[in-house]
Design a protein around this motif. Structure first.
Motif: not given
Length: 216
Positions: A21-33, A42-46, A143-148
């Motif tokens: 899972l490789t989401p790209s997010v903004n800090l302001s959105d993370i902190n929003s209520e 989402l990248i799946v190895e085949v 599963p693995s998670v990489t967050i930008k």
């Protein structure tokens, strides 16, 4: 030749299916209520994108991946299959929740309840669905998670990172500064990912300023 292909398939199935899972997010959105829904990659190895007998057809592993991912993640959309170095990868878009307090979907990135930072939350049903898909024939999902994360605010933010790789460097419990206007890449450790699945939540980092306030 057929024996070689069967042996190769057996090795792949035993080694598991890598899903990142490789989401790209903004800090302001993370902190929003107020929560919002974004599309995450989402990248799946085949084993291969195309059938070895007829390259005009999709491979069986790609067909299985497309079915498995859409069964696990409601709203998942298949984008493409491509080769990267020696690996074949299927790319999907899936919806995740960013910000807010209450978990409203299967996966949420939000501000920590203890006063600052970022956590990843996963619903109990997500692990159940993944286990069900794995038992139905698809190889065991790894599963693995990489967050930008982009600090889209005007201020630097001092944090304490937990059990992850930050911009490629291993961190256990380490301090770091999220520079204003800059992007940082968080790759969660296997322990952090397991905690999210098994316990429903995993801490990615704490806001150091809030931590110091709590310790006073």
């Amino acid at each position: 030749m057929k024996k070689v292909l069967i042996s190769f398939m057996s090795i792949v199935l035993l080694s598991g299916c890598k899903v990142e899972l490789t989401p790209s997010v903004n800090l302001s959105d993370i902190n929003s209520e107020v929560s919002k829904t974004i599309q995450s990659k989402l990248i799946v190895e085949v084993t291969s994108c195309t059938d070895y007998r007829d390259s005009r057809n999709e491979s069986s592993s790609l067909i299985e991946a497309k079915k498995g991912i859409t069964d696990v993640f409601s709203g998942a959309k298949y984008i493409e299959c491509y080769r990267e170095n020696l690996d074949s990868k299927a790319l999907f878009d899936i919806p995740i929740t960013v910000g807010g307090k209450e978990l409203t979907g299967d996966i949420q990135l939000a501000n920590a309840d203890f006063g600052g930072g970022m956590v990843v939350k996963m619903s109990p049903t997500l692990k159940t669905k993944i286990d069900k898909v794995s038992k139905s024939g698809m190889s065991k999902i790894q599963p693995s998670v990489t967050i930008k994360l982009k600090n889209d605010t005007s201020e630097n933010v001092d944090i304490v990172a937990h059990a992850l790789y930050l911009n490629g460097k291993p961190m256990t419990v380490s301090t770091y500064t999220l520079l204003a206007g800059k992007e940082s890449i968080f790759k969660l450790s296997d322990v952090s990912v397991s905690s999210a699945f098994d316990n429903g939540v995993s801490i990615i980092y704490e806001d150091l300023s809030n931590r110091m306030k709590l310790e006073k």
